[in-house]
Design an enzyme around this catalytic site. Structure first.
Site, PDB file in Angstrom:
ATOM      1  CG  ASP A  16      56.758  57.993  -0.229  1.00 49.61           C
ATOM      2  OD1 ASP A  16      56.306  58.365   0.869  1.00 49.61           O
ATOM      3  OD2 ASP A  16      56.169  58.182  -1.304  1.00 49.61           O
ATOM      4  NE  ARG A  98      62.636  56.815 -12.767  1.00 45.91           N
ATOM      5  CZ  ARG A  98      62.693  57.635 -11.730  1.00 45.91           C
ATOM      6  NH1 ARG A  98      63.863  57.851 -11.101  1.00 45.91           N
ATOM      7  NH2 ARG A  98      61.616  58.259 -11.310  1.00 45.91           N
ATOM      8  CB  SER A 181      53.769  62.816  -7.503  1.00 49.80           C
ATOM      9  OG  SER A 181      54.898  62.078  -7.834  1.00 49.80           O
TER      10      SER A 181
END
Lengths: 408, 408, 408, 408
Positions: A16, A98, A181
């Site tokens: 991806d 993140r 996922s």
């Protein structure tokens, strides 16, 4: 937004983000810098370098870094000082990674003269928010590119076609679609989507990758002694270790005993509910042990205040506000409380569970002299309780008297 | 406080409350009314009646009542709607029973013309506070007698001597001292004191009375389906049951699988830390399942607000403020949130743990159409996320711009 | 508690604390050290020294200190950073002075080898709690003597008789009883009791001592410019001043314009309601101005978090928990927020009111470019709001859809 | 979003919403229904009808309603029960009106078969959010059209040109641009923009329209007695009145005495700061009086809980979440507290300020017997305070002992 000229891409080396890399080159005609971080996700980083080179990235534009120590020391540990749980149960394993990635993206952009950063998160989830809020908070001029919200590669077929047209190698097992996922780092592995989309169906066994099934865990319990200093774990069974080493070890213990599985339906910041399966083996042990050491080293005033602000703190991290004044203010409050959270906790691991069974500390506030059932040695005068109760009751009596009067 | 004339005593039939009974008669020369409640503590109540008679209590002054349904329906269930945990871990099994006992003491005082109530809690613990705050809140004129704070029977020897002098029968196993102290009701069993006083020592196995050791629990997991209506459990595996019956059944399942053990050092309201071992088998299952059903029926606004006030709600119950305006205000808030918390949760019990594995409801807010990884059918426009993020980021950008300016 | 040998007394030099001084000498036969502080209450301190000497206190046992700068810098200013208001209205003028006095009492006890401290607060009020919690928090071994809770001098007549018997001089105007009771320091003057006891009666004019009646204030408004650095006031009309000087000056301005009067019924920590009349001239101006500077220098995340914890912070100070971990944790949070609260506020004083009319700062977050009604120069894309709103609405839509479905 | 077929427009009759009306007709070719509400903004509604007719709206599509009573009873009063202030100062006058307008828009859409609603709020402010969140919460299928975010009439010139091209009459005084923008309803008038955009400049006098300048207010104070029942105002000076009548009267008193002016820089939900001038004459009196009556009828537990959740409640209303589960949960909590908030408050109005000077109630919790400085009649035993303080201090002593030990 004017077109970016040079973009730092959070690059895993997978299909991806390789497609994104190519798409950035073709769509915007811009130079791409790749950043690949070892956050403890358990994958080799070398292939990412090779693949980036293959896709035409100049060597000086390929950044590959082991950030595990920084991750645990500056992000995971501060969060665990707060006993943070989102919606009562979730240990925030994805959320807390993140901001670190965004921080490095922005820093590398500054180093390389890039004017934009890019990430591979979709337009439906929380990660886009976390990446972008962090990026904007650290550089208000930065451009952020989120290809999943922009392009028209909206199906697996289109993605594969784009990959083929652009000579992006496709691993055999990526031709078909994954049944769910995955995101992983040193703190946790999360799984969502596809086979997990119906929350009325139990998650199939093969979803769990990070922990053994509790039913297959050892039949004999195992004890660990975890040492803490100022709220952070510093040793296991008496052996001092670095932050990332401790979490790695705890992960091994947790994996073995099937600790830290969670099947959750949670509320995303973008407004929808989603179902996730989380495995946080070491983190689950760490939370339990941290609570254990706080039990004897934190007084009730500090502990209850921490408890009362915890949901807000967790929500801020979940929603992507790590780099916000309010998260930093709450962190200052939490850190202030941890000065004496030092000592040792013994936990017991057994077939999916971890429980504190003992704790001790030079900083303990526990006083056997006060609590003992034995005759008092003067530490505590039981008669004090009468006055304590009567004054606590006073307003309730005044209320009851009033209520009688007006109802009578 | 003038001397009481007639006292309603919370009477278990055991040695300690029998001594109190006699002491009230001799110290104050007052008439005693006994109240013995079946709260699900698992003891026969008939012996209490016989013993009260033996100690000279008139039949019309002996109240023996089964209050289990009221206990679960009006106290336990409202509390579980809040997912209440004191200090992150404790399910409040003792705290929640005290207000009910006080309520009946005060009511019986009104019925029998008594001017005082008495309880057997010591001057060091939380229970004295809970008994007395509730009593004063319900009747501001009532006198409360707490013999343990008043008398000089401050050692085991003195107590036994008083018992012998007053012809109070002493069961053989009560001659020696118990190695720890126990409180039990339908929600939990708590143990504390003596062998448990050093929190650095693991609790010995014989302390646990209500649950099997997880290591001795069945090797095969067991599934339960728990039905909820408006936040309260109403059925197990499809079979409708009364509140007390449901909790009784869940206790059986929990006991069998070793669910609900907790070893905790907590902060008492009176200012000291104490160590307790709690077993809450059914309650632990119920909490997990209630969270499970809330996951799909409560939106984030409601859920996060509930989470944020929960610590305060739990503290109020722990500290004895069940009958206070602020507890009632928080209850109104919580109950308002539960109107649609209706549906079914499947949990899995295995060797000490309980985990939600599935949940479904006609009232579900979960939308596969929104969350799906498949191509959108229009339920959600990913481009909306760009604006959402940019406006959420705006203040962070303004901050970053300001900070650059002033630091620059 | 064993009898104290040497006591440090918070001594005003007035009749009541002189009686306490003598009572301590006669009741306990202990040596007395007097501590008299200038907190800005507006009284000469020399008479206190003479009176102490007259009552037989050795010169080296007489402590008289000007603590005004410490009071404002370390107590008042940190509190004002929080915009603290108790029960929405009260500026905590008495509450914030008590911990400083206790701190000095305990320090002087250590210097002089005293084992006890004593204060002149009654057993009904908040001040006893504040004095004693602070003392115990700073020295857990200290004895605290509260004569008003111990002695039998429970009427004015008995007090005067004791004074006469012990050759304590009684000022003429102290023979009769004061019509109300007063406490004063640099931050405020409070009045309560007697003529103020019925909250349905308006306070008589003569109660107000610190401010002119707004009706008698100048007919012309006056403007002030107050400069702030990191949340603290540092200048008036461009002139830099020390903390105590600033508060003194603001008091003069506030007095002149009748600013800062409050008539309040409040809830005491000990469980009853009381009615007080407060005059906080400078503090009222300071609060308004601090809010004014925060408006442009604090972002909403920081500001809203501060607002949400303020009531708890104010309650802690009111209840006497200045020296508690939770107050210190909240202070850490608040101080973290004030790093850029720097700039100038213009306020307008007029006949009892103070209002912010302008504010500016190099640290301002206000952006005309964003807010302007003029055509955008690109700072803000109005279309972003559509996505922002749609995602904020998403959960509300899901709720509405569910509610329609289940209500049929 | 597919094109709307029939739109209900919030229509004031002014130039801007007339342009929107025409634009909806021409841009979307859709039928328009107009809704004009009398919220107490002080404008005639008849001209709106005529203008709508002139612009081609069918009579049955013109809705003109007096919603003042509903506005005050169901929106303003519930909010005032909470003493809601946004960012410490703002009485939420605009925020609280928007949900009512949206509610009627959605209801009229249902009645008329419209599939969309439209409003005249810009893309920069809070009102768009409030209108739209409310609309979506009440009808998840509704379309919302916000012309200011869509069209290209982005300057005054373009707007006037569009008006001329479409035969929309333009009042003479609308040719030039207003020096600031105004919103008004029965609760307040707000002004912002243009001459107010620099927060360092004092607002010019002509901005204030709803209150006299305090300097021009009467030289004699005026007293009012406001009666409350269950938290809502029900009478002035003994005369019972409807909700809207009470607010209207209070507005008159407030206007006359210059009460309720506020100059504020606030944080908008969309992320920027803005400066507003607010005039809330009656509301400012109402807030002061409501606090006054709560002072004697609410106990500290209820009052402090209310205070602690108020900032969140106010933020929800400001941000547009009136129709959200969390606002309704908080309302349930607040309303539960108001059952006995009944009685009378006397306030004094003078040159810009309003102050409570007296309050009385049959429901009062104030007890002179407890608080009196006179000798006790047994209501309160001062010795109770000693035990109360010692147990409150216990944890602080344990902390101090620990801290000495570890630092020593």
């Amino acid at each position: 937004m004017s077109a970016p000229k040079k973009v730092v891409l959070a690059y895993s080396g997978g299909l991806d983000t390789s497609i994104i890399l190519k798409w950035l080159q073709t769509e915007y005609g811009c130079e791409v810098v790749t950043f690949t971080a070892d956050l403890g996700q358990g994958e080799e980083l070398d292939p990412a370098r090779k693949k980036a080179e293959l896709l035409g990235i100049k060597p000086e534009n390929i950044y590959i870094e082991d950030v595990r120590e920084e991750f645990v020391r500056d992000f995971v540990f501060p969060m665990f000082r707060a006993n943070a749980l989102y919606e009562g149960l979730y240990l925030l394993g994805t959320s807390i990674a993140r901001p670190l990635i965004s921080k490095r993206l922005v820093e590398i952009a500054a180093e390389t003269g890039a004017d934009a950063v890019a990430h591979g998160a979709t337009g439906k989830g929380n990660d886009q928010v976390r990446f972008e809020l962090a990026a904007y908070a650290l550089n208000p001029e930065i451009k952020v590119i989120a290809p999943w919200r922009e392009w028209d590669l909206t199906s697996r077929t289109k993605l594969l076609q784009f990959a083929e047209e652009n000579q992006i190698p496709i691993a055999k097992d990526k031709r078909g679609e994954a049944p769910f996922s995955v995101d992983a780092n040193l703190l946790h592995t999360s799984s969502e989507g596809k086979v997990l989309e119906n929350p009325a169906d139990e998650a199939p066994d093969y979803v769990y990758q990070r922990t053994v099934n509790p039913e297959d865990a050892p039949d004999t319990p195992e004890y660990l002694e975890i040492g803490f200093e100022k709220g952070d774990a510093v040793s296991i069974n008496g052996e001092a270790m670095s932050p990332a080493t401790i979490l790695t070890k705890l992960n091994e213990y947790g994996r073995k005993h099937g600790v830290g599985r969670l099947d959750l339906v949670e509320n995303r910041f973008v407004g929808m509910k989603s179902r996730g399966v989380y495995e946080t083996p070491g983190g689950t042990i760490l939370l339990e042990a941290h609570r254990g050491i706080e039990q004897i080293t934190l007084d009730s005033g500090a502990g209850h205040l921490k408890d009362s602000i915890m949901p807000r703190y967790a929500e801020l991290i979940y929603n992507g506000f790590w780099y916000s004044p309010e998260r930093e203010m709450l962190q200052a409050l939490i850190d202030e409380s941890q000065k004496f959270v030092t000592g040792t906790v013994r936990v017991k691991l057994y077939k999916g569970s971890v429980r504190t069974v003992a704790r001790w500390s030079d900083y303990s506030l526990y006083s056997e002299a006060h609590v003992t059932f034995e005759e008092d040695a003067g530490a505590y005068d039981q008669k004090d309780a009468a006055g304590f109760i009567r004054l606590n009751a006073l307003r309730l009596k005044l209320l009851a008297t009033r209520n009688r009067r007006v109802k009578g």
